[in-house]
Design a protein around this motif. Structure first.
Motif, mmCIF file in Angstrom:
data_model
loop_
_atom_site.group_PDB
_atom_site.id
_atom_site.type_symbol
_atom_site.label_atom_id
_atom_site.label_comp_id
_atom_site.label_asym_id
_atom_site.label_seq_id
_atom_site.Cartn_x
_atom_site.Cartn_y
_atom_site.Cartn_z
ATOM 1 N N GLU A 10 7.872 -21.135 26.021
ATOM 2 C CA GLU A 10 7.548 -20.648 27.363
ATOM 3 C C GLU A 10 6.594 -19.452 27.381
ATOM 4 N N THR A 11 5.820 -19.398 28.463
ATOM 5 C CA THR A 11 4.989 -18.242 28.816
ATOM 6 C C THR A 11 4.038 -17.864 27.684
ATOM 7 N N VAL A 12 3.360 -18.863 27.149
ATOM 8 C CA VAL A 12 2.371 -18.654 26.094
ATOM 9 C C VAL A 12 1.076 -18.142 26.719
ATOM 10 N N SER A 13 0.628 -16.986 26.264
ATOM 11 C CA SER A 13 -0.481 -16.309 26.933
ATOM 12 C C SER A 13 -1.798 -16.351 26.176
ATOM 13 N N SER A 14 -1.810 -16.922 24.962
ATOM 14 C CA SER A 14 -3.048 -16.998 24.189
ATOM 15 C C SER A 14 -2.990 -18.181 23.241
ATOM 16 N N VAL A 15 -4.135 -18.554 22.720
ATOM 17 C CA VAL A 15 -4.202 -19.647 21.759
ATOM 18 C C VAL A 15 -3.453 -19.269 20.485
ATOM 19 N N GLN A 16 -3.604 -18.028 20.040
ATOM 20 C CA GLN A 16 -2.915 -17.599 18.825
ATOM 21 C C GLN A 16 -1.404 -17.638 18.991
ATOM 22 N N GLU A 17 -0.933 -17.219 20.154
ATOM 23 C CA GLU A 17 0.511 -17.264 20.431
ATOM 24 C C GLU A 17 1.017 -18.706 20.396
ATOM 25 N N ALA A 18 0.227 -19.620 20.943
ATOM 26 C CA ALA A 18 0.598 -21.029 20.925
ATOM 27 C C ALA A 18 0.678 -21.560 19.500
ATOM 28 N N GLU A 19 -0.252 -21.150 18.658
ATOM 29 C CA GLU A 19 -0.265 -21.649 17.283
ATOM 30 C C GLU A 19 1.006 -21.254 16.531
ATOM 31 N N GLY A 20 1.424 -20.003 16.663
ATOM 32 C CA GLY A 20 2.627 -19.559 15.969
ATOM 33 C C GLY A 20 3.855 -20.331 16.406
ATOM 34 N N ALA A 21 3.996 -20.517 17.720
ATOM 35 C CA ALA A 21 5.173 -21.225 18.237
ATOM 36 C C ALA A 21 5.160 -22.700 17.847
ATOM 37 N N LEU A 22 3.995 -23.332 17.918
ATOM 38 C CA LEU A 22 3.907 -24.742 17.563
ATOM 39 C C LEU A 22 4.150 -24.957 16.069
ATOM 40 N N ARG A 23 3.665 -24.041 15.253
ATOM 41 C CA ARG A 23 3.960 -24.115 13.810
ATOM 42 C C ARG A 23 5.457 -24.029 13.566
ATOM 43 N N GLY A 24 6.102 -23.132 14.294
ATOM 44 C CA GLY A 24 7.526 -22.897 14.082
ATOM 45 C C GLY A 24 8.420 -24.026 14.544
ATOM 46 N N THR A 25 7.905 -24.872 15.428
ATOM 47 C CA THR A 25 8.702 -26.001 15.933
ATOM 48 C C THR A 25 8.282 -27.327 15.319
ATOM 49 N N GLN A 26 7.273 -27.295 14.463
ATOM 50 C CA GLN A 26 6.743 -28.529 13.889
ATOM 51 C C GLN A 26 7.815 -29.252 13.073
ATOM 52 N N ASN A 27 7.878 -30.556 13.249
ATOM 53 C CA ASN A 27 8.804 -31.407 12.491
ATOM 54 C C ASN A 27 10.273 -31.021 12.685
ATOM 55 N N CYS A 28 10.611 -30.498 13.867
ATOM 56 C CA CYS A 28 11.991 -30.080 14.119
ATOM 57 C C CYS A 28 12.902 -31.256 14.463
ATOM 58 N N GLY A 29 12.328 -32.409 14.733
ATOM 59 C CA GLY A 29 13.134 -33.578 15.037
ATOM 60 C C GLY A 29 13.527 -33.709 16.494
ATOM 61 N N LYS A 30 13.089 -32.790 17.336
ATOM 62 C CA LYS A 30 13.358 -32.847 18.776
ATOM 63 C C LYS A 30 12.031 -32.735 19.537
ATOM 64 N N PRO A 31 11.954 -33.269 20.756
ATOM 65 C CA PRO A 31 10.745 -33.096 21.550
ATOM 66 C C PRO A 31 10.431 -31.613 21.767
ATOM 67 N N VAL A 32 9.145 -31.304 21.787
ATOM 68 C CA VAL A 32 8.687 -29.930 22.003
ATOM 69 C C VAL A 32 7.746 -29.919 23.205
ATOM 70 N N TRP A 33 8.075 -29.086 24.183
ATOM 71 C CA TRP A 33 7.216 -28.911 25.349
ATOM 72 C C TRP A 33 6.578 -27.532 25.277
ATOM 73 N N LEU A 34 5.273 -27.475 25.454
ATOM 74 C CA LEU A 34 4.513 -26.229 25.400
ATOM 75 C C LEU A 34 4.145 -25.793 26.805
ATOM 76 N N ALA A 35 4.605 -24.598 27.219
ATOM 77 C CA ALA A 35 4.315 -24.084 28.561
ATOM 78 C C ALA A 35 3.420 -22.851 28.454
ATOM 79 N N LEU A 36 2.282 -22.914 29.108
ATOM 80 C CA LEU A 36 1.249 -21.882 29.043
ATOM 81 C C LEU A 36 1.189 -21.096 30.344
ATOM 82 N N SER A 37 0.870 -19.812 30.235
ATOM 83 C CA SER A 37 0.759 -18.969 31.423
ATOM 84 C C SER A 37 -0.703 -18.591 31.642
ATOM 85 N N VAL A 38 -1.176 -18.791 32.876
ATOM 86 C CA VAL A 38 -2.579 -18.535 33.196
ATOM 87 C C VAL A 38 -2.723 -17.297 34.084
ATOM 88 N N MET A 39 -3.950 -16.839 34.198
ATOM 89 C CA MET A 39 -4.239 -15.639 34.976
ATOM 90 C C MET A 39 -3.913 -15.864 36.452
#
Length: 297
Positions: free
Chosen positions: A140-169
């Motif tokens: 939730e509330t991902v505010s930058s591309v770099q922030e998204a990368e860290g979270a997506l790396r951390g959830t990769q191959n977790c065996g459950k669906p992953v939803w990415l929610a981004l926050s815009v200006m």
């Protein structure tokens, strides 16, 4: 006509309001420590309003946040408490549990971005604590591309669906809060393949422009907006409290439902609410979806 997943609304804000206590930098984590039963009550209220997903009260449970209060060692206990309360509310139903993964350091602070490799390790620790007890993960509330990368790396191959929610200006839905173009998220989405891409904790007026962009990513998409007048400078500091933000007075349940039905008309199949959007808003949105002939799943 596509089926619609109806998320809940604010969890942390509702808990702070229900507790009647003075807000602290720990937000809803403090409430859960003092009055854990309120968490299940909030989840149940959203289910009664028509929501089909319970978002766990784990948004702010990160070691980097708990260490300020000297309770870093309690992180597993707090995660367990949040999961237990969500399970309690879901018992005997077919509702799903979304494991909330909030920003590691602070919301709306892309300037605090940790290194993606380091961030991935921290997110992966939380994922391991939750993976056996949730149906999906909601970043939730991902505010930058770099922030998204860290979270997506951390959830990769977790065996459950992953939803990415981004926050815009607040005034420009085509840009992340970092100022980066929202379309710059496309390579990460292509590489990590989250199961859905959403826009969250942004003003509802900014969301249509953002949806036009994420609709091109070939993923299910949607949105859940906040009810703040805007993110003020007083909130963009270390360890802020929720009273640094001002709620809108023009975003009643009917108004919010009109915005959300517009997102559905754009193709969104996942909608709900974020901060300052409560059970009454979700109930009105559910009624609007049913009246328009949609099935809520």
């Amino acid at each position: 006509m596509a089926d619609i997943t109806l998320l809940d609304g604010s969890i942390g804000q509702e808990l702070v309001k229900l507790s009647g206590d003075t807000p602290t930098p720990l937000w809803s984590t403090r409430v859960m420590i003092d009055k854990p039963e309120l968490v299940a009550e909030v989840h149940a209220a959203y289910f009664c309003s028509g929501a089909t997903v319970a978002t766990t009260n784990t948004y702010a449970i990160h070691r980097s946040r708990l260490v300020r209060e000297g309770i870093e060692d309690q992180m597993p206990v707090l995660v367990d408490a949040a999961l237990t309360q969500a399970e309690r509310a879901c018992r005997g139903t077919h509702r799903r549990i979304a494991g909330s993964l909030g920003p590691l350091l602070a919301s709306y602070r892309p300037d605090l971005n940790p290194d993606p490799v380091e961030a991935a390790e921290k997110f992966a620790e939380l994922v391991q604590m939750m993976v056996g007890r949730v149906d999906l993960f909601l970043i939730e509330t991902v505010s930058s591309v770099q922030e998204a990368e860290g979270a997506l790396r951390g959830t990769q191959n977790c065996g459950k669906p992953v939803w990415l929610a981004l926050s815009v200006m607040d005034d420009d839905g085509t840009r992340l809060r970092s100022g980066e173009a929202l379309e710059n998220i496309a390579p990460l989405v292509a590489h990590y393949a989250p199961d859905a891409v959403l826009i969250n904790c942004s003003r509802p007026e900014a969301i249509p422009a953002a949806l036009d962009i994420i609709a091109t990513l070939e993923r299910p998409f949607g949105a859940y907006a906040n009810g703040f007048t805007g993110i003020k400078d007083g909130f963009l500091k270390d360890a802020p409290t929720v009273d640094a933000l001002e709620s809108r007075h023009d975003l009643n349940p009917d108004a919010y439902a009109r915005y959300a039905m517009g997102w559905v008309a754009q193709g969104a199949t996942i909608v709900g609410g974020c901060c300052e959007v409560g059970p009454d808003h979700i109930k009105t949105l559910a009624d609007s979806l049913y009246a328009a002939g949609y099935k809520i799943v």
